[in-house]
Write a protein that holds these residues in place. Structure first.
Motif, PDB file in Angstrom:
ATOM      1  N   ILE A 504       8.637   0.256   2.150  1.00 33.43           N
ATOM      2  CA  ILE A 504       7.278  -0.131   1.762  1.00 33.43           C
ATOM      3  C   ILE A 504       7.062   0.126   0.281  1.00 33.43           C
ATOM      4  O   ILE A 504       6.432  -0.657  -0.432  1.00 33.43           O
ATOM      5  CB  ILE A 504       6.227   0.619   2.614  1.00 33.43           C
ATOM      6  CG1 ILE A 504       6.257   0.088   4.053  1.00 33.43           C
ATOM      7  CG2 ILE A 504       4.825   0.458   2.027  1.00 33.43           C
ATOM      8  CD1 ILE A 504       5.358   0.827   4.998  1.00 33.43           C
ATOM      9  N   GLY A 505       7.597   1.253  -0.189  1.00 31.24           N
ATOM     10  CA  GLY A 505       7.451   1.583  -1.597  1.00 31.24           C
ATOM     11  C   GLY A 505       8.095   0.557  -2.511  1.00 31.24           C
ATOM     12  O   GLY A 505       7.657   0.341  -3.635  1.00 31.24           O
ATOM     13  N   GLN A 506       9.146  -0.105  -2.034  1.00 26.99           N
ATOM     14  CA  GLN A 506       9.830  -1.118  -2.835  1.00 26.99           C
ATOM     15  C   GLN A 506       9.127  -2.469  -2.790  1.00 26.99           C
ATOM     16  O   GLN A 506       9.330  -3.308  -3.648  1.00 26.99           O
ATOM     17  CB  GLN A 506      11.272  -1.291  -2.326  1.00 26.99           C
ATOM     18  CG  GLN A 506      12.123  -0.054  -2.504  1.00 26.99           C
ATOM     19  CD  GLN A 506      13.469  -0.187  -1.817  1.00 26.99           C
ATOM     20  OE1 GLN A 506      13.754  -1.185  -1.161  1.00 26.99           O
ATOM     21  NE2 GLN A 506      14.308   0.831  -1.967  1.00 26.99           N
ATOM     22  N   ALA A 507       8.306  -2.669  -1.744  1.00 22.86           N
ATOM     23  CA  ALA A 507       7.652  -3.969  -1.559  1.00 22.86           C
ATOM     24  C   ALA A 507       6.322  -4.002  -2.297  1.00 22.86           C
ATOM     25  O   ALA A 507       5.545  -3.053  -2.237  1.00 22.86           O
ATOM     26  CB  ALA A 507       7.421  -4.226  -0.067  1.00 22.86           C
ATOM     27  N   ASN A 508       6.080  -5.080  -2.987  1.00 26.89           N
ATOM     28  CA  ASN A 508       4.824  -5.221  -3.729  1.00 26.89           C
ATOM     29  C   ASN A 508       3.939  -6.243  -3.030  1.00 26.89           C
ATOM     30  O   ASN A 508       3.536  -7.245  -3.609  1.00 26.89           O
ATOM     31  CB  ASN A 508       5.119  -5.648  -5.163  1.00 26.89           C
ATOM     32  CG  ASN A 508       3.861  -5.656  -6.020  1.00 26.89           C
ATOM     33  OD1 ASN A 508       2.909  -4.944  -5.731  1.00 26.89           O
ATOM     34  ND2 ASN A 508       3.863  -6.472  -7.060  1.00 26.89           N
ATOM     35  N   LYS A 509       3.671  -6.021  -1.755  1.00 26.21           N
ATOM     36  CA  LYS A 509       2.837  -6.948  -0.995  1.00 26.21           C
ATOM     37  C   LYS A 509       2.266  -6.235   0.228  1.00 26.21           C
ATOM     38  O   LYS A 509       2.678  -5.118   0.557  1.00 26.21           O
ATOM     39  CB  LYS A 509       3.630  -8.173  -0.574  1.00 26.21           C
ATOM     40  CG  LYS A 509       4.931  -7.884   0.161  1.00 26.21           C
ATOM     41  CD  LYS A 509       5.691  -9.190   0.400  1.00 26.21           C
ATOM     42  CE  LYS A 509       7.067  -8.939   0.992  1.00 26.21           C
ATOM     43  NZ  LYS A 509       7.815 -10.197   1.200  1.00 26.21           N
ATOM     44  N   GLU A 510       1.348  -6.899   0.877  1.00 25.31           N
ATOM     45  CA  GLU A 510       0.717  -6.302   2.064  1.00 25.31           C
ATOM     46  C   GLU A 510       1.740  -6.104   3.162  1.00 25.31           C
ATOM     47  O   GLU A 510       2.640  -6.930   3.371  1.00 25.31           O
ATOM     48  CB  GLU A 510      -0.416  -7.198   2.569  1.00 25.31           C
ATOM     49  CG  GLU A 510      -1.118  -6.608   3.783  1.00 25.31           C
ATOM     50  CD  GLU A 510      -2.294  -7.444   4.264  1.00 25.31           C
ATOM     51  OE1 GLU A 510      -3.189  -6.863   4.890  1.00 25.31           O
ATOM     52  OE2 GLU A 510      -2.296  -8.669   4.031  1.00 25.31           O
ATOM     53  N   THR A 511       1.593  -4.994   3.874  1.00 21.87           N
ATOM     54  CA  THR A 511       2.485  -4.690   4.984  1.00 21.87           C
ATOM     55  C   THR A 511       1.678  -4.611   6.275  1.00 21.87           C
ATOM     56  O   THR A 511       0.670  -3.902   6.341  1.00 21.87           O
ATOM     57  CB  THR A 511       3.218  -3.351   4.764  1.00 21.87           C
ATOM     58  OG1 THR A 511       3.963  -3.429   3.543  1.00 21.87           O
ATOM     59  CG2 THR A 511       4.159  -3.056   5.914  1.00 21.87           C
ATOM     60  N   ILE A 512       2.141  -5.333   7.289  1.00 25.70           N
ATOM     61  CA  ILE A 512       1.494  -5.313   8.601  1.00 25.70           C
ATOM     62  C   ILE A 512       2.486  -4.728   9.595  1.00 25.70           C
ATOM     63  O   ILE A 512       3.568  -5.285   9.818  1.00 25.70           O
ATOM     64  CB  ILE A 512       1.054  -6.721   9.033  1.00 25.70           C
ATOM     65  CG1 ILE A 512      -0.003  -7.260   8.051  1.00 25.70           C
ATOM     66  CG2 ILE A 512       0.494  -6.703  10.458  1.00 25.70           C
ATOM     67  CD1 ILE A 512      -0.399  -8.694   8.291  1.00 25.70           C
ATOM     68  N   LEU A 513       2.137  -3.591  10.175  1.00 29.03           N
ATOM     69  CA  LEU A 513       3.013  -2.890  11.109  1.00 29.03           C
ATOM     70  C   LEU A 513       2.745  -3.327  12.539  1.00 29.03           C
ATOM     71  O   LEU A 513       1.585  -3.533  12.932  1.00 29.03           O
ATOM     72  CB  LEU A 513       2.804  -1.377  11.000  1.00 29.03           C
ATOM     73  CG  LEU A 513       2.974  -0.734   9.618  1.00 29.03           C
ATOM     74  CD1 LEU A 513       2.671   0.752   9.708  1.00 29.03           C
ATOM     75  CD2 LEU A 513       4.377  -0.975   9.087  1.00 29.03           C
TER      76      LEU A 513
END
Length: 549
Positions: A504-513
């Motif tokens: 998640i820290g590497q991703a620059n976008k919304e995260t939906i779990l």
């Protein structure tokens, strides 16, 4: 002069009122008229008689006319129909249905408990043989008798009665088809809840279910027996028996003709003491509307439990006491094979239609401690008003103990509790009965977190639309690799909990779990949000709900 109470109707409200009035007023003359041959019977037990769990229909009868006369000194006249009420004269006209004789009887107080009747549509073929409704004991006896000679049956209507009959019919090895004009069966529930039951019935119980279609006509053979059902959509279904489970209508004609006010729902209007617009005429049971205590609006929800409480309230007031019936929360439960479906208060669609700004919580959870061998899964959907935090309703389904969770919420609705209040309820705990924190309290905690905006979520329906528009969102499935391989949302990523924060820290976008039932992804989303991660949401109800939409 001796006071005389006349009661019209002899099932739940009528007989309850008669018995309570006798206890409150030992000297009052009490007379009950009913056009049926049966009184004081359990209509709710009829599906179990048809299934043959109850062998003798007489077991459904709680009290007989003879009992009421000998033990309570109450005169019960079966097969006697009240044909007119004359309020100004304090008289009713009565017809003896066996002899045709008509006579008048005078009252000082009158209770109308005429109940409801099964709705029968005005369509071609409705008078054919082997077409049934289920409203009284005679109906149940007729259905059970014909089941012995039947191999294929069609049930029209996917409400409570129709669903309860599925198990009864399948116990007799009947090939079953159910038809409902709505997009879903059990349409008092939300679609995301009822779809689980529909899937269960189709896949595990081999029942054919047709929705978004309605009954057009019934086709008979040359002997006058039904042989086919034709739907509005053009389907032809073979049938040796048809059950019309299309709901009920209140019996108000007698009251209406007497000038008694009818309410906005189409049932008799009464005050909290069960009085009509005539002060000495009361009404109770399925023929009466009441107040939904959640919304404050008039509703007509015909249930046996409500009829009994209304009958009791009417009797106390008729005999000189003071009692108020405040209304209902709409609590109900239905057994569908080994599934239970229970509800109280508002569904999401009802809240939406009424204009509430609301928040929902959905989760699947074991009903007992997970290590108990008989622990079973239940699914909870809880709803609260966004501005006040007031609980608006709950729906619980599953093979575990659903109804006791709903009963707790019903009590909370009656007390007008907020979600925060509810979380503090001291519920019992032992491993054979519940986890250490009961699932209904877990649902409330989830709801409270969303009310406080501690965590964000997305419904399966919203996610489906979201995926069409925003390809930038990362859908992260935190289940095991084997669960992910069995079924997953298209283009979702399977990331273990150990690697989650780094990814998640590497991703620059919304995260939906997403997880299986919504619980685990909620806790992880809450934890990540508390750590400062932004744009984290979880899927309400998890994969279980998403794949059913």
């Amino acid at each position: 002069m001796q006071k005389h109470l006349i009661i019209i109707g002899g099932v739940a409200a009528g007989t309850k009122a008669a018995a309570k009035a006798r206890r409150e007023s030992p000297d009052m003359k009490i007379t009950l008229y009913t056009d049926s041959q049966y009184i004081s019977y359990s209509a709710c037990g009829m599906p179990y008689y048809i299934e043959d769990l109850i062998k003798d229909e007489k077991r459904l009868i709680v009290r007989t006319p003879e009992y009421f006369k000998e033990r309570e000194d109450i005169d019960i006249h079966i097969k006697h129909k009240v044909t007119r009420i004359l309020p100004e004269e304090y008289r009713v006209e009565v017809e003896n249905l066996e002899t045709g004789e008509k006579f008048f009887d005078e009252y000082s107080k009158l209770l109308i408990a005429t109940g409801s009747r099964a709705f029968v549509p005005d369509i071609e073929g409705v008078d054919l043989q082997n077409i049934f409704v289920l409203k009284d004991i005679d109906d149940a006896v007729g259905i059970k008798k014909h089941l012995k000679h039947c191999k294929k049956a069609v049930i029209i209507g996917g409400g409570y009665i129709g669903l309860e009959l599925l198990e009864a019919f399948q116990a007799h090895n009947i090939d079953l088809t159910m038809i409902d004009r709505s997009p879903q069966i059990l349409n008092t529930f939300d679609l995301d809840i009822s779809s689980h039951i529909q899937k269960y019935l189709i896949e595990e119980k081999n029942i054919k279910i047709i929705t978004n279609d309605s009954l057009k006509k019934l086709i008979g053979d040359d002997k006058g027996f039904v042989k086919q059902v034709e739907t509005s959509g053009g389907k032809l279904i073979n049938a040796e028996m048809v059950i019309l489970a299309l709901g009920v209508r209140p019996n108000i004609e007698l009251a209406k003709d007497a000038g008694i006010e009818i309410g906005e729902t189409g049932a008799i209007k009464v005050n909290e003491r069960m009085q009509t617009n005539f002060s000495d005429i009361f009404a109770a049971g399925d023929c009466v509307e009441t107040i939904n205590t959640v919304t404050g609006k008039n509703v007509w929800i015909p249930l046996g439990s409500t009829a009994n409480k209304m009958g009791r309230t009417a009797a106390i007031n008729i005999t000189g006491g003071y009692e108020e019936f405040k209304g209902v929360t709409g609590s109900m439960v239905v057994k569908i094979f080994d599934y239970t479906a229970s509800k109280t208060g508002l569904s999401e669609k009802e809240a939406k239609d009424l204009g509430y700004d609301y928040v929902i919580a959905i989760l699947s959870h074991r009903d007992k401690s997970g290590y108990m061998p008989d622990a079973k899964e239940i699914t909870i959907k809880m709803i609260a008003e966004k501005s006040s935090g007031r609980i608006l309703g709950a729906q619980v389904i599953g093979k575990g103990d659903a109804d006791k969770r709903v009963n707790v919420v019903a009590a909370a609705l009656t007390a007008n509790m907020t979600v925060k209040d509810f979380m503090g309820i001291d519920l019992t705990y032992a491993p054979p009965y519940s986890p250490s924190i009961d699932p209904i309290l877990v649902a409330a905690q989830m709801l409270y977190s969303k009310l406080k905006k501690e965590v964000g979520s997305i419904t399966p329906e919203e996610l489906q639309e979201y995926l069409k528009e925003k390809e930038s969102a990362a859908i992260v499935d935190i289940r095991t690799p084997s669960e992910f391989k069995a079924w997953h949302i298209e283009n979702s990523l399977n990331i273990s909990l150990e690697d989650l924060e780094e990814k998640i820290g590497q991703a620059n976008k919304e995260t939906i779990l997403c997880c299986e039932g919504g619980m685990e992804s909620y806790l992880i989303a809450l934890k990540l949000t508390e750590k400062g991660y932004q744009n984290i949401r979880f899927v309400d109800g998890g994969i279980n709900f998403f794949k059913n939409i």
